[in-house]
Write an enzyme that holds these catalytic residues in place. Structure first.
Site: not given
Length: 517
Positions: A193, A402
């Protein structure tokens, strides 16, 4: 260390390698099959679970500094102890084995392996070697992420990700990890991320290091991508058989009113400054033209040197997809302000460097404890888009690395949590992934976030995402109902209806208090 994990009789199901027919009582007629080659696992991050702040040569990261800054984290919480995974990893691996996990996505700590961003610390590498060996012995495939936000504070003091030097030091660190683990770990992702690292950390001030500069966030984004590309090139040269890639977090930005060009433009800006700013350089070797126009006044292109985009677009094998929720974006603020206060009281700003007229609006969907909308169909749409526009043409495999939810867990007297909302969330989002598979998207796996309740960044310990409850006072781990349900899905390769009662899917959660030992 002696395990401090409570075991539930419902965990006594066939291993993931066993035939689903071995447990016909666990299969619902209304359930749908999960492909046999679809990998199911869990994910964590080093700073969120390891603890052991200054043990065995580890020095401070930006998150150590940030979490010890008054007002930065809810409740003044820090990751100094977290889940003590550094000392309890063997029991945690055994817990994953008992749940049937096929793969474990974890991150290595830069500040444990190369303290202060400098020389290699063998004791830090020793820990990850022990962890990987334990995973392999348990039949769990390790998936290694090199950077999950814990930049050495010494490098931040020299400019952090706004400095090109940090990309050089990242290569040194990555190669040190590969020197020790390259013969045992086959899947390597460089970054987790980078949107959060760059824009929550350097533009919004919500995450470490806590800066609030749109220009700094853009510089950080480019240097993160440059670091990614350089590591991919170096690891590829060392071992052409490695699976290499990165993990990006995505939103699905829908205009609040598709007929209003102002809302359409606001959604375009969010998509550009969260999704395409990373996708396009990695897959297409260029930044989106509309993005460059939006941020031209911030000097972004001054950081992009000749040859950088060629490095950043080095071919990858896997793209990790992190998805929690989509958003309805309007050009005006909502009637009632949404609570975006992900800190202990600091002043923050929008993470988007050039989207001042883009605002998130509620749509009446169910919410998690993070006030995030539950929108499983957004995951299907996202996967179809990524396959069509990016991964498919490049021949890159997609994995959902995720997906998860925080809810207001209420444990019983023994620590067990009957988390039906989370169980339904997992089933619904796994179903959304399978919908994408049915639509022709070859998604290869799904990792739930997270295995354990843990230090949830600026929320501290106030939010719980785990399928395993952690009592932070005793460090006892107790699998929640969602963990038991996920274990049955893995064992039977069948996905039940999201809202079916647990007692219809398998054993009663605790028929006679037998889970405690």
């Amino acid at each position: 260390m002696t395990s401090q994990t409570r075991t539930h009789p419902a965990l006594l199901v066939p291993s993931s390698s066993a035939s689903a027919s071995a447990a016909p009582d666990l299969v619902l007629a209304a359930s749908r099959p999960v492909p046999q080659d679809f990998v199911l696992g869990v994910a964590t991050a080093a700073y969120q679970i390891e603890g052991a702040r200054h043990e065995d040569g580890r020095t401070d990261s930006i998150w150590d500094t940030f979490s010890h800054t008054p007002g930065a984290v809810v409740g003044g919480d820090t990751g100094d102890v977290a889940c003590e995974h550094y000392h309890r990893y063997e029991a945690d691996v055994e817990l994953m084995r008992s749940l049937g996990m096929q793969s474990y996505r974890f991150s290595t700590s830069w500040d444990r392996i190369c303290p202060d961003g400098g020389a290699v610390n063998a004791r830090g590498l020793d820990f990850y070697e022990r962890l990987v060996d334990s995973l392999l012995a348990a039949g769990i495939a390790p998936w290694l992420t090199l950077y999950h936000w814990d930049l050495p504070q010494a490098l931040e003091d020299r400019g952090g990700w706004t400095s090109r030097e940090t990309a050089d030091r990242f290569v040194d660190y990555a190669l040190a990890v590969h020197d020790r683990l390259g013969d045992r770990v086959r899947t390597w992702t460089t970054l987790n991320e980078p949107f959060c690292s760059a824009f929550l950390g350097y533009t919004a001030g919500m995450h470490a290091p806590g800066r609030t500069s749109p220009a700094d966030g853009l510089a950080a984004a480019h240097h993160l991508l440059l670091a990614h590309g350089r590591v991919v090139q170096q690891l590829r040269a060392r071992d052409a058989d490695l699976e290499l890639g990165l993990t990006l977090n995505f939103t699905v930005a829908d205009p609040l009113d598709p007929s209003d060009p102002r809302d359409v433009d606001a959604a375009r800006r969010v998509d550009g400054q969260m999704n395409r700013i990373f996708l396009d350089p990695v897959f297409r070797g260029s930044y989106p033209a509309d993005l460059l126009d939006d941020v031209r006044h911030l000097g972004f292109e001054d950081h992009v040197r000749d040859g950088d985009l060629e490095v950043i677009s080095a071919p990858i094998d896997v793209l990790g997809v992190n998805y929690y929720n989509g958003e309805a974006i309007g050009h005006e603020p909502p009637a009632a302000a949404l609570d975006d206060s992900v800190n202990g009281g600091r002043t923050t700003r929008s993470p988007f460097p050039a989207a001042d007229d883009a605002h998130r609006h509620p749509r009446g969907l169910p919410l998690t404890a993070m006030d995030w909308e539950i929108q499983p169909d957004g995951l299907t749409r996202l996967l179809v888009r990524l396959q069509t526009e990016y991964a498919g043409p490049a021949g890159v495999a997609l994995h959902v690395t995720e997906n998860g939810a925080a809810f207001e867990d209420v444990p019983d007297e023994g620590g067990f949590v009957e988390d039906r909302d989370r169980t339904a969330y997992v089933r619904a989002h796994l179903g959304a992934v399978l919908d994408a598979v049915d639509a022709g998207v070859p998604v290869r796996g799904y990792f739930y976030w997270s295995l354990l309740d843990n230090f949830e960044w600026a929320w501290g310990y106030a939010k719980r995402f785990g399928i395993v409850r952690v009592d932070y006072d005793t460090q006892v781990r107790t699998p929640k109902a969602s963990a038991l349900d996920y274990a049955r899905i893995i064992a039977t390769r069948r996905l039940p209806n999201p809202w079916a009662e647990l007692t219809e899917d398998g054993p009663d959660p605790d028929p006679a208090g037998e889970r405690r030992r």
